[in-house]
Design an enzyme around this catalytic site. Structure first.
Site, PDB file in Angstrom:
ATOM      1  N   HIS A 281       0.844  -1.314  -0.040  1.00  0.00           N
ATOM      2  CA  HIS A 281       0.051   0.080  -0.067  1.00  0.00           C
ATOM      3  C   HIS A 281       0.856   1.120  -0.019  1.00  0.00           C
ATOM      4  O   HIS A 281       1.649   1.432   0.813  1.00  0.00           O
ATOM      5  CB  HIS A 281      -0.909  -0.037   1.167  1.00  0.00           C
ATOM      6  CG  HIS A 281      -1.687   1.307   1.259  1.00  0.00           C
ATOM      7  ND1 HIS A 281      -2.875   1.342   0.519  1.00  0.00           N
ATOM      8  CD2 HIS A 281      -1.812   2.235   2.344  1.00  0.00           C
ATOM      9  CE1 HIS A 281      -3.216   2.738   0.967  1.00  0.00           C
ATOM     10  NE2 HIS A 281      -2.710   3.208   1.999  1.00  0.00           N
ATOM     11  N   ASP A 283       0.488   5.130  -0.243  1.00  0.00           N
ATOM     12  CA  ASP A 283      -0.279   6.471  -0.166  1.00  0.00           C
ATOM     13  C   ASP A 283       0.332   7.447  -1.180  1.00  0.00           C
ATOM     14  O   ASP A 283       1.474   7.791  -1.302  1.00  0.00           O
ATOM     15  CB  ASP A 283      -0.185   7.327   1.235  1.00  0.00           C
ATOM     16  CG  ASP A 283      -0.905   6.469   2.400  1.00  0.00           C
ATOM     17  OD1 ASP A 283      -2.060   5.980   2.235  1.00  0.00           O
ATOM     18  OD2 ASP A 283      -0.259   6.253   3.493  1.00  0.00           O
ATOM     19  N   ASP A 393      -7.659   1.514   3.342  1.00  0.00           N
ATOM     20  CA  ASP A 393      -7.164   2.609   4.434  1.00  0.00           C
ATOM     21  C   ASP A 393      -7.748   3.879   4.235  1.00  0.00           C
ATOM     22  O   ASP A 393      -7.206   5.031   4.543  1.00  0.00           O
ATOM     23  CB  ASP A 393      -5.720   2.820   4.047  1.00  0.00           C
ATOM     24  CG  ASP A 393      -5.074   3.751   5.083  1.00  0.00           C
ATOM     25  OD1 ASP A 393      -5.476   3.313   6.487  1.00  0.00           O
ATOM     26  OD2 ASP A 393      -4.086   4.433   4.941  1.00  0.00           O
ATOM     27  N   HIS A 598      -7.256   9.586  -0.288  1.00  0.00           N
ATOM     28  CA  HIS A 598      -7.640   9.465   1.073  1.00  0.00           C
ATOM     29  C   HIS A 598      -6.817  10.221   2.147  1.00  0.00           C
ATOM     30  O   HIS A 598      -7.120  10.086   3.250  1.00  0.00           O
ATOM     31  CB  HIS A 598      -8.081   8.013   1.467  1.00  0.00           C
ATOM     32  CG  HIS A 598      -6.928   7.123   1.671  1.00  0.00           C
ATOM     33  ND1 HIS A 598      -6.546   5.860   0.696  1.00  0.00           N
ATOM     34  CD2 HIS A 598      -6.045   7.037   2.340  1.00  0.00           C
ATOM     35  CE1 HIS A 598      -5.656   5.335   0.839  1.00  0.00           C
ATOM     36  NE2 HIS A 598      -5.047   5.796   2.017  1.00  0.00           N
TER      37      HIS A 598
END
Length: 1043
Positions: A281, A283, A393, A598
């Site tokens: 993952h 970001d 997330d 997000h």
């Protein structure tokens, strides 16, 4: 006679071993000493002079030379390799934060290392990428447990012994460069250093035995004192210490034989199966800027490719089409390798969205575009349509997501964030999620409550232990790899999981893919429970308000792109020579979608990201203004008289700001048909606005629909709905009361506003400038006032009443320089209801106004879009806004959240001047019948001034027969030039039939999904009165119109 066995090595080979019998000496029943003995035997801190860990590396050799240069920008390899490199010594510092230091490494492998595994050992503070032969080959970072680059698995004579490598080091860590804590604002002056750079012989057999020891020790710890397998593991690992001489490699096979025997004791058929998938993952922006994310993707993904080369069973899942696009542009060689492994089924694009967006704040159309852009990219690049939405997330999940997913070809959903709930434990891990319209998607929350496991025993045990659907399903996901800041899986993680694929006492481990996981879950779905409605995260509720300028930019740019598409579509139908701006619109949409990541639109990012995001909004505004003007000039036939374009699907009768021939501002009351254009005509209202200063200093305003009395301090003493003979403001209370709260969360500063902040309520009472009449005409009345929040901050507000308008507007400017404070505005209203209604994507939902249960109490701060409403039978009050998302309705008090002042990760978050508008609308009947939904659209979507011919006749392109149905979008079809896509949704929560009327030359109309794929073999019938459609509550319908 002794039977021989085999032990598996990571390189797909096996070694013979002779099974051994444990020593006959009695083992003392002291669990602690045996366990700690084994731990010290593999410790990297204690007894490394004589334990196994100390033998991991053999001979070492210095580099031939090490030189470097630093730069403030992120540059290409081609540019970097041409720079002037100067000698660099270990321990020398470089930086500061966000700079890049390039190293040139010249090395020579000793001839005597023939047959050895040779590594470049590299230990450095920053994140590094190794370049070889002008291509990226390996990511390195201490935080991600990657500190060596394999030069040769088995050095041969013909292998190159002299090499020149380049190492690109980013001056930041996996999690940025927070000053004092991870989420603190970055330290701009941090310095970095290279502690180790040398050639070493890597003893692979030592590493394999270390992994055996580690897994057995972890089994002892994880299964506990009461479990027999734990003691079997304890005695096994103790005997391994007895057998193993760290200085005699020939003793290793006996120790490994014991481990192999333990790991190969199999489970029964009923054991839980974990589906292990490598994951990383990343970001898209968070504690580092967008541009650094590009390099994080490169470092992480090239490392995954190296693992695939050595591990043909390794499967890696990877989301976010934007990141693929970046890698394609910045690392074309790596991207070619990715395409190869996608075809092999090892590198699996997942999610189907442009980025992993916030699940609450983007509009419905934005969510559709996330999937439209993402699925289109994956289909074009890899011939893949993702079947699962991958959003592990984000901070909550809209109740309209299931319908949007299904409309975009997605029937499965994976996340885990609700495990972060602060108040209530979510009751399911695998379930059917039913959305607002009744759509269902199969949903899985990995029971291990993480998307970045490490392949350790505790991960597997936790996965089984935490599974809340035991007996309903026997499969779950294990996502392993360093995440958030990138890094991804390591060889050690793969080795761990491979050892315990089917070991008695542990869940089975299967290298898997999302498709295999969800296929198995769907096959077992008969007993699954259903969760209906939103997936509300009981944490991070401050993200509805933090970084107000980002939220304002998002709302305004969503509206601008909506209007550009409508104006361009109408211009295309009016003038066949008009060029619909396909590429420029895609570019602007992708910038908007990028900022919906997000950690960006929620405001939980560093100041550099905020600056990037605001710059992108400016790009959208400036580029969009040109596109809009191009389309409007066609619609107005390039005349010189004033006209108005209405981009909404109902007639609007409103006061607008105009300019006369000399450029002086004025007002006009205009009537514009739905999705159409009208000249500006000077008309008078049936009832003009009256403004009266009363004897006590209060101001009364009325327009024949509403009447208000405004106190000298700007609060509302009264808001009266004339036709219904109803007062909206509660007895003995005042509306428009600004409130300050202390806002100090437990840790996550930009993210959280805790329930206890409500106990610190302080009204803003100090008046700097009392209410006075700013302007008064038959079309508009305006009063203004100024309040002092503190010695640093002020509020200046205009309260505006327009002719023919059902709501009272509050144009607000706040100079905001606070610390850990929360500004809200309250309206106690004369309404009693157990629930309030909030607009969400393509619809609305209800939430409680009481705190009966912990589930109700946890919703002390909630999100909504353009409006919230509190209604009892036959009367209600709606609170509208033009750029806010945080609300609270408790009992009869409606509250809109305005500004926060967190200090991490952006120390200057929200500091400065803010301008925004909200409105209060009392209404008779239901909010549906009173046109609250339409009023909120009107507040947000401006009527656009057009220069048109003076003799133009008002015209409408589209109208809808039912007020329950909203025409949300008109755009050119993705794959058919000249065809239009029209998207509608049912907004009242009712089953309804509606007719779409159009004056455009439509030849055929087809129902299609949200990816614009035709649904069914026959077109929709076009009758003389229009296209008739049936809607279920909150249903989204998309039409493809062939012109």
């Amino acid at each position: 006679m002794v039977n021989r066995g085999q032990v598996y090595l990571h390189n797909d080979s096996w070694i013979d071993f002779i099974p051994v019998v444990m020593a006959q000496q009695p083992v003392l029943k002291n669990r602690r000493t045996l366990l700690e003995r084994a731990e010290k035997f593999i410790s990297d801190v204690y007894f490394t002079d004589c334990n196994l860990r100390g033998r991991l590396y053999g001979d070492s050799c210095l580099l031939e030379s090490l030189t470097s240069f630093s730069c403030s920008k992120r540059i290409s390899f081609q540019e970097a390799s041409k720079q002037n490199f100067t000698p660099h010594n270990l321990g020398d510092t470089f930086g500061p934060t966000w700079w890049t230091c390039w190293f040139k490494v010249t090395l020579k492998i000793p001839e005597s290392w023939r047959g050895k595994e040779v590594h470049l050992l590299w230990e450095c503070d920053g994140e590094a990428m190794v370049w070889r032969d002008e291509q990226p080959v390996q990511g390195l970072t201490k935080e991600g447990e990657k500190t060596s680059y394999i030069l040769s698995d088995f050095l041969k004579d013909e292998d190159p012994h002299s090499l020149t490598l380049y190492v690109e080091v980013a001056c930041n860590g996996l999690f940025g460069a927070g000053q004092g804590s991870m989420i603190a604002a970055p330290d701009p002056n941090r310095r970095f250093s290279l502690q180790k750079a040398e050639l070493v012989v890597f003893n692979r057999d030592v590493q394999e035995l270390l992994t055996d020891f580690e897994m057995l020790i972890d089994i002892v710890k994880a299964v506990g004192k009461e479990d027999q397998r734990g003691y079997q593991a304890l005695f096994t690992v103790n005997e391994m210490v007895n057998l193993c001489n760290p200085f005699d490699h020939s003793s290793f096979s006996k120790a490994r034989g014991l481990a192999h025997k333990f790991f190969n004791q199999r489970n029964g058929e009923s054991q839980h199966t974990t589906h292990a998938m490598g994951h990383c993952h990343i970001d898209t922006a968070w504690l580092w800027p967008y541009e650094e994310t590009i390099r994080k993707c490169g470092r992480s993904w090239v490392t995954a490719i190296r693992l695939m080369e050595k591990n043909p069973d390794f499967i890696f899942t990877c989301s976010q089409a934007q990141q693929f696009q970046w890698v394609k542009s910045w690392y074309p060689g790596l991207y070619t390798q990715i395409q190869h492994y996608v075809k092999k089924g090892q590198f699996i694009p997942v999610g189907g969205s442009w980025v992993e967006m916030d699940g609450n704040l983007p509009s419905g159309e934005s969510m559709v575009r996330q999937f439209l852009e993402g699925q289109d990219f994956f289909n074009r690049e890899f011939e893949i349509i993702c079947k699962e939405f991958w959003l592990p997330d984000t901070f909550g999940y809209s109740a309209q997501l299931p319908q949007i997913m299904l409309g975009c070809g997605i029937s499965n959903f994976l996340t885990q964030k609700l495990s972060w709930n602060l108040v209530n434990t979510f009751p399911h891990n695998t379930f059917l999620w039913e959305g607002l319209d009744g759509s269902e998607v199969l949903t899985h929350f990995p029971p291990g409550e993480s998307y970045e496991m490490k392949g350790k025993i505790e991960d597997l045990v936790k996965t089984v232990k935490n599974n809340k659907d035991k007996g309903r399903t026997n499969h779950s996901a294990v996502l392993f790899g360093f995440g958030d800041g990138g890094g991804g899986p390591t060889q050690l993680m793969l080795d761990r999981l491979r050892r315990v694929q089917d070991t008695d006492g542990l869940p089975k481990v299967q290298a898997s893919s999302p498709e295999k996981l969800f296929s198995q879950l769907r096959a077992e779905s008969a007993l699954l429970c259903t969760w209906t409605g939103e997936l509300f995260l009981e944490l991070h509720q401050g993200t509805y308000t933090t970084q107000a300028q980002i939220k304002k930019g998002n709302r305004q740019c969503e509206i601008l792109l909506h209007d550009i598409e409508i104006a361009s579509s109408l211009a295309l139908c009016q003038d066949k020579t008009f060029q619909y701006p396909v590429e420029k619109l895609r570019e602007l949409w992708r910038l908007l979608l990028l900022n919906q990541f997000h950690d960006v639109i929620p405001g939980s990012c560093i100041e550099m990201v905020v600056e990037d995001a605001l710059n992108y909004y400016e790009e959208i505004r400036s580029g969009g203004a040109v596109l809009l003007q191009n389309a409007l000039s066609v619609l107005g036939s390039k005349g010189k008289s004033a006209g108005v374009l209405n981009s909404l699907p109902w007639e609007r009768h409103e006061v607008i700001q105009t300019q006369d021939g000399a450029g002086l501002p004025g007002l006009a009351l205009v009537r514009v048909p739905s999705l159409g254009l009208s000249p500006v005509k000077d008309t008078q209202p049936m009832t003009p606005v009256l403004v009266t200063v009363q004897a006590d200093g209060t101001v009364l305003m009325e327009n024949g629909i509403i009447q208000t009395v405004i106190n000298k301090n700007g609060t509302l003493a009264s808001l009266y709905l004339i036709g219904a003979n109803r007062e909206a403001i509660s007895d003995c209370s005042h509306g428009n009361q600004f409130i300050m709260f202390d806002d100090i969360p437990l840790y996550w500063d930009a993210w959280d506003t805790m329930d206890y902040h409500l106990q610190t309520r302080k009204p803003v009472l100090e008046v700097v400038q009392p209410v006075c009449v700013s302007s008064s005409s038959g079309l508009r009345g305006v009063v203004s006032f100024t309040l002092r929040i503190s010695d640093k901050s002020t509020i200046t507000q205009e309260i505006v009443m327009d002719a023919a308008c059902q709501y009272l507007k509050f144009n607000t400017e706040v100079n905001w320089f606070e610390s850990h404070k929360f500004l809200k505005v309250e309206f106690p209203v004369r309404v009693r209801s157990a629930s309030a209604t909030y607009e969400i994507q393509f619809g609305h939902l209800q939430r409680p106004t009481h705190r009966n249960t912990s589930w109700d109490w946890a919703k002390y701060e909630v999100w909504g879009h353009k409006w919230a409403d509190l209604s009892e039978h036959n009367f209600g009050v709606a609170l509208l806004n033009d750029c806010k998302y945080g609300y609270s309705v408790y009992k009869n008090t409606m509250t809109l959240s305005l500004l926060r002042a967190p200090k991490a990760p952006d120390a200057n978050a929200d500091m400065g001047t803010h301008q925004f508008t909200y409105a209060l609308m009392p209404h008779a009947g239901s909010f549906q019948d009173a046109a609250v939904i339409q009023s909120a659209y009107n507040l947000n979507f401006p009527l656009r001034l057009v220069r048109c011919n003076p003799d133009i006749i008002p015209w409408s392109a589209f109208s809808i027969s039912s007020p329950a149905v909203i025409l949300e979008t008109v755009k050119q079809a993705e794959d058919r030039k000249g065809a239009l896509v029209v998207r509608l949704y049912e907004s009242h929560g009712s089953s309804v039939s509606a007719t779409v009327c159009t004056t455009l030359p439509v030849k055929e109309a087809w129902l299609c999904d949200l990816l614009e794929r035709r649904d069914g073999g026959q077109p929709v019938r076009i009758a003389s009165e229009g296209i008739s459609l049936n809607f279920k509550p909150f249903q989204i319908v998309t039409l493809l119109l062939i012109m």
